[in-house]
Design a protein around this motif. Structure first.
Motif, PDB file in Angstrom:
ATOM      1  N   ASN A  38       5.594   9.618  -0.172  1.00 46.44           N
ATOM      2  CA  ASN A  38       3.972   8.612   0.065  1.00 46.44           C
ATOM      3  C   ASN A  38       3.853   8.460  -1.609  1.00 46.44           C
ATOM      4  O   ASN A  38       4.265   9.284  -2.288  1.00 46.44           O
ATOM      5  CB  ASN A  38       3.212   9.120   0.494  1.00 46.44           C
ATOM      6  CG  ASN A  38       2.222   7.565   0.989  1.00 46.44           C
ATOM      7  OD1 ASN A  38       3.261   6.060   0.391  1.00 46.44           O
ATOM      8  ND2 ASN A  38       1.061   7.762   1.613  1.00 46.44           N
ATOM      9  N   ASN A  39       3.870   7.217  -1.907  1.00 47.41           N
ATOM     10  CA  ASN A  39       3.584   6.955  -3.038  1.00 47.41           C
ATOM     11  C   ASN A  39       4.781   6.801  -3.986  1.00 47.41           C
ATOM     12  O   ASN A  39       4.237   7.906  -5.221  1.00 47.41           O
ATOM     13  CB  ASN A  39       2.163   6.824  -3.402  1.00 47.41           C
ATOM     14  CG  ASN A  39       1.261   6.403  -2.605  1.00 47.41           C
ATOM     15  OD1 ASN A  39       1.239   5.331  -2.172  1.00 47.41           O
ATOM     16  ND2 ASN A  39       0.175   7.176  -2.650  1.00 47.41           N
ATOM     17  N   TYR A  70       0.490   4.995   8.045  1.00 42.00           N
ATOM     18  CA  TYR A  70       1.879   4.197   7.528  1.00 42.00           C
ATOM     19  C   TYR A  70       2.670   4.624   7.565  1.00 42.00           C
ATOM     20  O   TYR A  70       3.050   5.616   7.161  1.00 42.00           O
ATOM     21  CB  TYR A  70       1.060   4.049   5.937  1.00 42.00           C
ATOM     22  CG  TYR A  70       0.101   3.092   5.183  1.00 42.00           C
ATOM     23  CD1 TYR A  70       0.331   1.820   5.165  1.00 42.00           C
ATOM     24  CD2 TYR A  70      -0.905   3.568   4.937  1.00 42.00           C
ATOM     25  CE1 TYR A  70      -0.758   0.466   4.858  1.00 42.00           C
ATOM     26  CE2 TYR A  70      -1.824   2.672   5.036  1.00 42.00           C
ATOM     27  CZ  TYR A  70      -2.203   1.652   5.038  1.00 42.00           C
ATOM     28  OH  TYR A  70      -2.677   0.910   4.448  1.00 42.00           O
ATOM     29  N   LYS A  73       6.821   1.055   3.121  1.00 41.20           N
ATOM     30  CA  LYS A  73       5.383   0.530   1.594  1.00 41.20           C
ATOM     31  C   LYS A  73       6.687   0.790   0.806  1.00 41.20           C
ATOM     32  O   LYS A  73       7.278   1.383   0.138  1.00 41.20           O
ATOM     33  CB  LYS A  73       4.387   2.103   1.288  1.00 41.20           C
ATOM     34  CG  LYS A  73       3.184   1.625   2.638  1.00 41.20           C
ATOM     35  CD  LYS A  73       2.849   3.350   2.013  1.00 41.20           C
ATOM     36  CE  LYS A  73       1.636   2.591   0.756  1.00 41.20           C
ATOM     37  NZ  LYS A  73       0.696   4.194   0.334  1.00 41.20           N
ATOM     38  N   TYR A  77       2.370   2.123  -7.917  1.00 40.08           N
ATOM     39  CA  TYR A  77       1.486   2.660  -7.724  1.00 40.08           C
ATOM     40  C   TYR A  77       1.053   2.767  -9.430  1.00 40.08           C
ATOM     41  O   TYR A  77       1.603   3.149  -9.851  1.00 40.08           O
ATOM     42  CB  TYR A  77       1.979   4.201  -7.219  1.00 40.08           C
ATOM     43  CG  TYR A  77       0.887   5.125  -6.898  1.00 40.08           C
ATOM     44  CD1 TYR A  77      -0.006   4.523  -5.992  1.00 40.08           C
ATOM     45  CD2 TYR A  77       0.403   6.019  -8.181  1.00 40.08           C
ATOM     46  CE1 TYR A  77      -0.838   6.027  -6.067  1.00 40.08           C
ATOM     47  CE2 TYR A  77       0.113   6.851  -8.305  1.00 40.08           C
ATOM     48  CZ  TYR A  77      -1.495   7.436  -7.113  1.00 40.08           C
ATOM     49  OH  TYR A  77      -2.186   7.681  -6.802  1.00 40.08           O
ATOM     50  N   PHE A  88      -2.426   2.510  -4.902  1.00 40.69           N
ATOM     51  CA  PHE A  88      -0.958   1.688  -4.504  1.00 40.69           C
ATOM     52  C   PHE A  88      -1.060   0.288  -4.184  1.00 40.69           C
ATOM     53  O   PHE A  88      -2.594  -0.447  -3.608  1.00 40.69           O
ATOM     54  CB  PHE A  88      -0.494   1.593  -3.084  1.00 40.69           C
ATOM     55  CG  PHE A  88       1.080   1.256  -2.216  1.00 40.69           C
ATOM     56  CD1 PHE A  88       2.059   0.760  -2.740  1.00 40.69           C
ATOM     57  CD2 PHE A  88       0.893   0.065  -1.188  1.00 40.69           C
ATOM     58  CE1 PHE A  88       3.121   0.556  -2.653  1.00 40.69           C
ATOM     59  CE2 PHE A  88       1.308  -0.993  -0.368  1.00 40.69           C
ATOM     60  CZ  PHE A  88       2.539  -0.148  -1.280  1.00 40.69           C
ATOM     61  N   ALA A  92       3.449  -3.329   2.849  1.00 39.69           N
ATOM     62  CA  ALA A  92       3.411  -1.957   4.027  1.00 39.69           C
ATOM     63  C   ALA A  92       2.939  -2.719   5.507  1.00 39.69           C
ATOM     64  O   ALA A  92       2.687  -3.101   5.923  1.00 39.69           O
ATOM     65  CB  ALA A  92       1.822  -1.031   3.392  1.00 39.69           C
ATOM     66  N   TYR A  94       2.031  -0.668   8.581  1.00 40.51           N
ATOM     67  CA  TYR A  94       0.862   0.370   9.438  1.00 40.51           C
ATOM     68  C   TYR A  94       0.929   0.423  11.344  1.00 40.51           C
ATOM     69  O   TYR A  94       1.167  -0.921  11.978  1.00 40.51           O
ATOM     70  CB  TYR A  94      -0.239  -0.034   9.225  1.00 40.51           C
ATOM     71  CG  TYR A  94      -1.685   0.095   9.347  1.00 40.51           C
ATOM     72  CD1 TYR A  94      -2.511   0.830  10.672  1.00 40.51           C
ATOM     73  CD2 TYR A  94      -1.798   2.127   8.662  1.00 40.51           C
ATOM     74  CE1 TYR A  94      -3.810   1.606  11.279  1.00 40.51           C
ATOM     75  CE2 TYR A  94      -3.005   2.908   8.638  1.00 40.51           C
ATOM     76  CZ  TYR A  94      -3.256   2.097  10.045  1.00 40.51           C
ATOM     77  OH  TYR A  94      -4.856   3.230  10.661  1.00 40.51           O
ATOM     78  N   CYS A 106      -1.275  -4.729   0.111  1.00 39.12           N
ATOM     79  CA  CYS A 106      -2.497  -4.345  -0.051  1.00 39.12           C
ATOM     80  C   CYS A 106      -2.966  -3.960  -1.178  1.00 39.12           C
ATOM     81  O   CYS A 106      -1.807  -4.279  -2.322  1.00 39.12           O
ATOM     82  CB  CYS A 106      -1.363  -2.477   0.411  1.00 39.12           C
ATOM     83  SG  CYS A 106      -1.211  -2.336   1.803  1.00 39.12           S
TER      84      CYS A 106
END
Length: 321
Positions: A38-39, A70, A73, A77, A88, A92, A94, A106
């Motif tokens: 993630n991210n 999530y 995405k 970041y 973020f 995305a 979800y 987001c």
């Protein structure tokens, strides 16, 4: 800034992604990927204040096999030197429940999100058991507590999220986020830029010929650098491109690819993307090499030209330290 990836996890700046060879996910280039951290995705060399993007992703016929929370995405970041605005900003997907998904725009500030729900029974404009085309634009707020950013998201050509007063603050942006949780919803045909990206832009493979190099030819189509400054250049096959796309077709960006591209020691740890035209050589970005023998790398840069004007262009790499 421009990043171009037809569907290879090897062209990310993080290990752990997987490339899937399947035309069902990408009829054009036959590859798509997922990246489960993630991210994360691509390390940025400089900060930006706007992000345009387009990409494709596959959505299965049932949501039951999609990861909770999530699962996809794409955006930016903010490393957040002050901590309070870190997070973020971008598009995305979800998973809300067993039968519902949400598209989300987001913003990095806590609690900020705009969304549209889709379900198994009412999924328009998303396509189930098929490829979905995403186009988006996010403009950073000016910070200092201001919610003056902008956003717009299109799914398969339909506007689903649009507005101002966005809390997304790029600030100390450090990474492009390219995240897909697993193989159920892989990503392909990705273009990200801090300048406008047309919704009809497409990625095309550039045929290269006539390698000129002082690197070691390993005899299998790959080359090995033994000292800093060694380089390889190959000539763009413009005639082939003109046959397929026409000479006046615009070119907005170029991606120089190395696959595989890795280091086997501590002496040479990077590659510099280079181009040469009319006898003038230009250096572009520097890419840090990983140690995995399956890793690749890509250096992308923006241009404003046509296919015909690429006649004589050479592209390649120079070994760095």
């Amino acid at each position: 800034m421009r990043y171009i990836n037809p569907g290879y996890a090897e062209f990310l700046d993080i290990d752990g992604g997987t490339t899937i060879s399947d035309t069902a996910y990408n009829p054009t280039h036959g590859v798509a990927f997922y990246q489960p951290t993630n991210n994360d995705g691509i390390t940025l060399g400089s900060t930006i204040t706007e992000l345009y993007g387009k990409f494709d992703f596959f959505l299965p016929s049932s949501f039951s096999n999609i990861a909770s929370d999530y699962f996809l995405k794409v955006g930016i970041y903010n490393g957040g030197s002050d901590g309070s605005t870190a997070g973020f900003t971008g598009f995305a997907m979800y998973k809300y429940s067993t039968y519902y998904l949400r598209f989300r725009a987001c913003g990095s500030r806590s609690g900020y999100v705009k969304e549209k729900s889709i379900s198994d029974s009412s999924y328009s404009p998303a396509v189930l058991n098929g490829i979905n085309h995403i186009w988006f634009h996010f403009k950073s707020s000016t910070g200092n507590g201001n919610y003056d950013g902008e956003y717009e998201v299109y799914v398969n050509g339909v506007s689903v999220l649009e507005g101002t007063n966005n809390g997304g603050y790029f600030g100390d942006c450090s990474k492009l986020v390219i995240y897909a949780a697993n193989a159920v919803t892989p990503i392909a045909e990705l273009i990200l830029s801090d300048t406008a990206v047309g919704n009809k832009e497409q990625i095309a493979a550039i045929p290269l010929t006539n390698p000129v190099t002082d690197m070691v030819d390993r005899g299998d189509g790959s080359y090995m650098a033994e000292s800093a400054g060694q380089q390889i250049l190959q000539t763009v096959d413009v005639a082939s491109l003109i046959t397929n796309f026409g000479g006046v077709s615009p070119v907005t960006g170029i991606a120089i690819v190395g696959n595989p591209a890795y280091r086997n020691g501590e002496g040479l740890t990077s590659l510099v993307g280079i181009s040469k035209t009319n006898g003038t050589q230009t250096e572009h970005g520097t890419k840090t090499l990983r140690t995995s023998t399956t890793a690749g790398t890509v250096d992308c840069y923006s241009v404003n030209t046509t296919i015909a004007n690429m006649t004589g262009l050479q592209l390649g790499w120079k070994a760095g330290v």
